[in-house]
Scaffold this active site. Structure first.
Site, PDB file in Angstrom:
ATOM      1  CG  HIS A 156      80.866 102.114  69.591  1.00 36.08           C
ATOM      2  ND1 HIS A 156      81.600 101.306  70.422  1.00 36.08           N
ATOM      3  CD2 HIS A 156      79.768 101.393  69.226  1.00 36.08           C
ATOM      4  CE1 HIS A 156      80.977 100.139  70.568  1.00 36.08           C
ATOM      5  NE2 HIS A 156      79.869 100.170  69.852  1.00 36.08           N
ATOM      6  CD  GLU A 212      79.863 101.919  85.676  1.00 38.15           C
ATOM      7  OE1 GLU A 212      79.052 102.827  85.491  1.00 38.15           O
ATOM      8  OE2 GLU A 212      79.562 100.719  85.690  1.00 38.15           O
ATOM      9  CB  CYS A 267      75.554  91.377  51.603  1.00 40.08           C
ATOM     10  SG  CYS A 267      75.540  92.804  52.703  1.00 40.08           S
ATOM     11  CG  LEU A 306      78.325 100.527  81.414  1.00 41.06           C
ATOM     12  CD1 LEU A 306      78.276  99.144  82.025  1.00 41.06           C
ATOM     13  CD2 LEU A 306      79.471 101.319  81.992  1.00 41.06           C
ATOM     14  NE  ARG A 366      76.085  93.186  66.546  1.00 39.23           N
ATOM     15  CZ  ARG A 366      75.399  92.275  67.195  1.00 39.23           C
ATOM     16  NH1 ARG A 366      74.991  91.195  66.578  1.00 39.23           N
ATOM     17  NH2 ARG A 366      75.104  92.436  68.460  1.00 39.23           N
ATOM     18  N   GLY A 367      79.553  97.077  63.982  1.00 35.59           N
ATOM     19  CA  GLY A 367      79.039  98.434  64.107  1.00 35.59           C
ATOM     20  C   GLY A 367      80.126  99.451  64.378  1.00 35.59           C
ATOM     21  CB  CYS A 427      80.521  91.425  53.558  1.00 39.59           C
ATOM     22  SG  CYS A 427      79.089  91.979  52.610  1.00 39.59           S
ATOM     23  CG  ASP A 432      74.449  96.565  66.180  1.00 40.17           C
ATOM     24  OD1 ASP A 432      74.756  95.872  65.188  1.00 40.17           O
ATOM     25  OD2 ASP A 432      74.492  96.137  67.349  1.00 40.17           O
ATOM     26  CG  ASP A 488      75.918 101.103  69.730  1.00 42.91           C
ATOM     27  OD1 ASP A 488      76.557 100.729  68.718  1.00 42.91           O
ATOM     28  OD2 ASP A 488      75.452 100.312  70.572  1.00 42.91           O
ATOM     29  CB  CYS A 534      76.260  95.557  54.411  1.00 43.84           C
ATOM     30  SG  CYS A 534      77.144  94.336  55.363  1.00 43.84           S
TER      31      CYS A 534
END
Lengths: 413, 483
Positions: free
Chosen positions: A169, A47, A124, A317, A166-167, A131, A114, A112, A134
């Site tokens: 995977h 998928e 921060c 997903l 911001r993360g 940034c 985040d 994941d 962090c």
């Protein structure tokens, strides 16, 4: 706080066709997600979902092969591509489901992480901002989880990807990982979870007296970078508010005592040292401090915080690598774990830049044989992806050999 | 396995060969022997209520925790089924007859629960919890575990000393003392087989393998148990048609399967036709408390609010009160209060006809099951619907029980179940006391309560519709063994 790049919709809409046509590694994506050269075996039941302009969302897209995938991709030019699992039958053919209920048969083990989940311990940025102060949180998370996946669970094929905003995977492509049940995924995610409790729990990490070897290893990873991250980058004990927040991690009865001692220090670093020294000496009849308090505190600030539902669910997903993040314009690039320290999320390729690079190369008429992505900043990132696939390839080449051996033997008899 | 066939009344115990001695059973093969249908049905129902209890208690307490275990212990003692296996202390020997009951009842329920994924999942879950409970009771008794492994061809070889040296540091980190570790056998097992240990980091995991001691074998065994059971059920479900050819079996299986949903009781044609006048006496003798309460409320207030009306009306329809009688009954009661016959015809009669499928979309509405009554539409002020065991205030429930003729002791027993949220079991106990019967009748539908009550009162003392004098042959369970 450094500006996070943004890109406007029109620019994006104009550039996406070029990006998909010339830079997006379509072939390698198909090879990876089909887990075979031939592709047809697994790929056609995989998928995909496309998010188009104006948030039009197409789920359950499947493609027969590389050619069809490329054709649709270039036609639709999705703002976002998500990858789902391999189903037991083609979801689009809902009318002729011949194999019972639609169900996911295989799915990479995914993680994941985040940055927003760390908002209570980073000073921060908040929300979708990140940034360099962090980002170490993501480095801790990646190192800790990557080591656990390899050393503890024996997974060899791990692809780490910056999500573009911001993360990060992680995709685990080992065959055993792809075939894990939801319970097993849950168990792995729980194994990797230490920070527990919501808004109403101040102290979110409580470790057993005997720390599990995987946690001990994590503690080593964290303690190596903790001082620099927490004291220098976050200044985590720098003012009264931060200090009293820190003190909530201690039992009520001794907060004042520690607070008074620590306030003597001028910098976060001093205060952290004072805390550790005093903790060593601390004796009291009234309260007993946890044997692993220092680790617990470091973990509360730095231990990976997983979105457990994403890992658990087979039909969840996850955004595809090499997608363009629609808000920042950044490419979701793979991260070279060996060069993690030098990976700068604020400096990854951005769609308008790489398209410009391509254009410049077109003008000076560089050697036509050179693949387009190699003319841009995409190069090193695609290479990380290729390395991941090359190693995977060995597993199914091995399989193919075994199978053809078997066939050969059948013929002999 | 052959069940029944003999003319002599013989019990399970003497007739069926036992499989293993320890209380831990893998249920690899169905027992041989003959079994009366009576016993067949009763052991199945008894095991079923035990499994239901595992579900109820598991939902309320943390599984494996002290509260969970002691609650289960208390409840299992009360039910008394497989007592020497599940409740006795370590010293009292296991009654071998009960081991057979354990096996037989397990296999019968397999038949009942192999048909749909949902039933399978439910059954596997409860059986695994039961298995884990047994494991807990034997307290890591090494002899029993080793016997179990042997009996089931489970071969685990301890790792060599040199292999152990390689992980020594990690084992010490986890709190073991070097000496103890040296003298303990460690087994290398795929981490997928001990997920619960992995999840809680209670085990050392390296390169996909968990290193467990015999003390951790509970998890290993539960995993094997689960895997084998789910495989057997998958095989069995392909043969269920052959098994269901026996009417009596398929009736029993149907009763068991309809645990929550209940038979839907919407078809009234096959039932006796009751009259409005007979309801007073039925309500005292054969109504479950929820309906008796509604009946009395209607009689004294000459009115019931919406949900009360629905719950009671559909129940009455289900027990065989024809539409005309129903209209008569409600009109009569309502007109004694503030509602004129005219108003009744305008505002209420339509709904009654509607629920009988005579108006509107013409679907016949289904009487509410216990589950529905317990979980939906919390009664508010002036409401009389709901489940007394759940919705009544404690003191009020006590009072009512007394008023309905239950002794102090009976009341206490019922209250115990109600207090521990086992509303249906409370109702079941109420049924037993009210009918002075020893028979265990799991209650999952008010209409089923009524039918069971009528059956007992009218002297037809067998569950289901089978011919009492004929026992049955049931070789089909063998299918599972020979697959």
């Amino acid at each position: 706080m450094p500006e996070n790049t943004t890109i406007d919709d029109n620019t994006l809409a104009n550039l996406l066709p070029i990006y998909y046509k010339r830079l997006f590694p379509i072939y390698n994506m198909c090879k990876w997600l089909g887990y075979s050269e031939v592709q047809r075996e697994n790929f056609h039941r995989r998928e995909f979902s496309f998010t188009l302009k104006d948030d039009i969302y197409l789920r359950y897209q499947t493609f027969n092969d590389y050619n069809e995938f490329e054709k649709e991709l270039l036609k639709r030019c999705p703002y976002k591509i998500d990858i789902g699992g391999i189903y037991n039958q083609i979801p689009k053919d809902s009318k002729n489901w011949t194999h019972g209920v639609l169900a996911v048969e295989e799915r990479e083990l995914v993680f994941d992480i985040d940055m927003t989940d760390y908002d209570d311990v980073r000073y921060c940025c908040s929300g979708s901002g990140i940034c360099n102060n962090c980002w170490p949180l993501m480095q801790f998370a990646l190192r800790i989880i990557d080591r656990a996946l390899e050393d503890d669970f024996g997974f060899e094929h791990r692809l780490w990807v910056y999500s573009g905003r911001r993360g990060i995977h992680c995709w685990v492509g080992d065959e055993t990982a792809r075939k894990l049940t939801s319970q097993a995924r849950n168990a792995i995610a729980e194994y990797l979870t230490v920070v527990r409790g919501g808004e109403n729990t101040a102290k979110k990490v409580n470790l057993n007296y005997n720390m599990h070897p995987s946690l001990r290893r994590a503690a080593k990873i964290v303690s190596k970078g903790f001082e620099d991250y927490a004291c220098n980058k976050q200044n985590f004990l720098g003012d009264d508010a931060k200090l009293s927040k820190f003190l909530t991690l201690l039992p009520q009865e001794c907060r004042d005592e520690f607070g008074d001692k620590m306030r003597v220090g001028k910098t976060s670093s001093d205060r952290w040292k004072i805390f550790q020294n005093h903790y060593q000496k601390f004796t009291s009849k009234k309260v007993k401090l946890s044997q692993n308090l220092v680790d617990e505190i470091m973990f509360q600030y730095c231990y990976p915080r997983l979105d457990i539902e994403v890992t658990k669910g087979l039909n969840h997903l996850l955004k595809s690598p090499f997608c363009i993040h629609p808000k920042t314009g950044r490419v979701c690039v793979p991260i070279d774990v060996d060069k993690l320290e030098s990976f700068d999320p604020l400096n990854v390729p951005v769609i308008d830049e790489i398209c410009a690079q391509l254009e410049r190369c077109d003008m000076i008429n560089l050697d036509k044989k050179i693949k387009d992505y190699k003319k841009t900043d995409m190069k090193s990132y695609v290479e990380v992806f290729e390395k991941f696939i090359q190693r995977l390839e060995k597993t199914w080449k091995g399989n193919n050999l075994k199978q053809s051996d078997l066939k050969g033997m059948e013929g002999d008899f | 396995m052959i069940i029944g066939g003999g003319r002599k009344q013989e019990s399970v115990s003497r007739n069926i060969k036992r499989e293993v001695v320890s209380p831990l059973l893998m249920y690899n093969s169905p027992p041989d022997g003959r079994l009366e249908f009576d016993e067949f049905a009763s052991v199945a129902i008894e095991r079923f209520s035990i499994l239901q209890m595992f579900e109820t208690i598991g939902a309320r307490y943390m599984k494996g925790g002290n509260d969970y275990l002691s609650k289960l212990d208390t409840e299992l003692r009360k039910l008394g089924f497989l007592k020497t296996i599940l409740c006795s202390s370590k010293d009292t020997p296991i009654d071998e007859a009960e081991l057979n009951k354990d096996i037989v009842s397990h296999f019968i329920l397999r038949l009942a629960f192999c048909q749909t994924e949902e039933l399978k999942r439910w059954f596997i879950q409860q059986e695994c919890d039961l298995f884990r409970y047994k494991l807990n009771r034997i307290q890591n008794d090494q002899a029993i575990i080793e016997k179990f492994l042997q009996d089931n061809d489970l071969l685990y070889v301890p790792i060599t000393d040199s292999e152990k040296d390689g992980i020594m540091d990690s084992l010490i980190e986890m709190g073991g003392s070097p000496n103890v570790i040296k003298n303990t056998h460690y087994f290398k097992i795929n981490f997928l087989e001990v997920l619960d240990l992995v999840k809680t980091r209670r085990v050392l995991v390296k390169k996909g393998f968990a290193y467990v001691t015999i003390a951790d074998f509970g998890s290993v065994l539960t995993h094997v148990f689960r895997t084998r059971l789910s495989k057997s059920l998958a095989t069995l479900s392909r043969h269920i048609k052959e098994i269901e050819e026996d009417q009596r079996i398929s009736d029993l299986l149907k009763i068991l399967r309809e645990r929550d949903i209940g038979e839907n009781y919407s078809d009234t044609t096959a039932r006796d036709h009751l009259t409005a006048e007979s309801l007073d006496s039925h309500s005292i003798k054969s109504f479950p408390m929820c309906m008796r309460n509604l009946h009395e409320a209607l009689k004294s207030n000459h009115h019931l609010r919406h949900y009360g009306r629905l719950q009671y009306l559909l129940f009455l329809k289900g027990i065989g009160l024809p539409l005309e009688e129903s209209l008569k009954f409600w009109r009569n009661e309502f007109s004694k209060g503030s509602i004129s016959v005219d108003k009744f015809e305008k505002e209420y009669a339509y709904n009654i006809r509607h629920s009988y499928g005579k108006e509107g979309k013409r679907t016949s509405y289904t009487p509410y099951s216990c589950l529905k009554i317990i979980t939906s539409h919390m009664p508010g002020n002036n409401d009389y619907h709901g489940c007394p065991f759940k919705h009544f205030e404690r003191e009020f429930l006590k009072q009512k029980l007394k008023q309905y003729g239950r002794s102090q002791d009976e009341t206490n027993q019922i209250m115990d179940h109600a207090d521990s949220n086992n509303y249906q079991i409370a109702c079941q106990r109420y049924f037993e006391f009210a009918h002075k019967t020893e028979e265990i009748v799991p209650i999952n539908h008010p209409n089923q309560y009524f039918e069971q009550s009528m059956r007992l009162i009218n002297g037809n003392n067998r569950p289901g519709r089978q011919n009492p004098n004929q026992s049955i042959k049931m070789e089909h369970i063998k299918i599972e063994m020979t697959q």
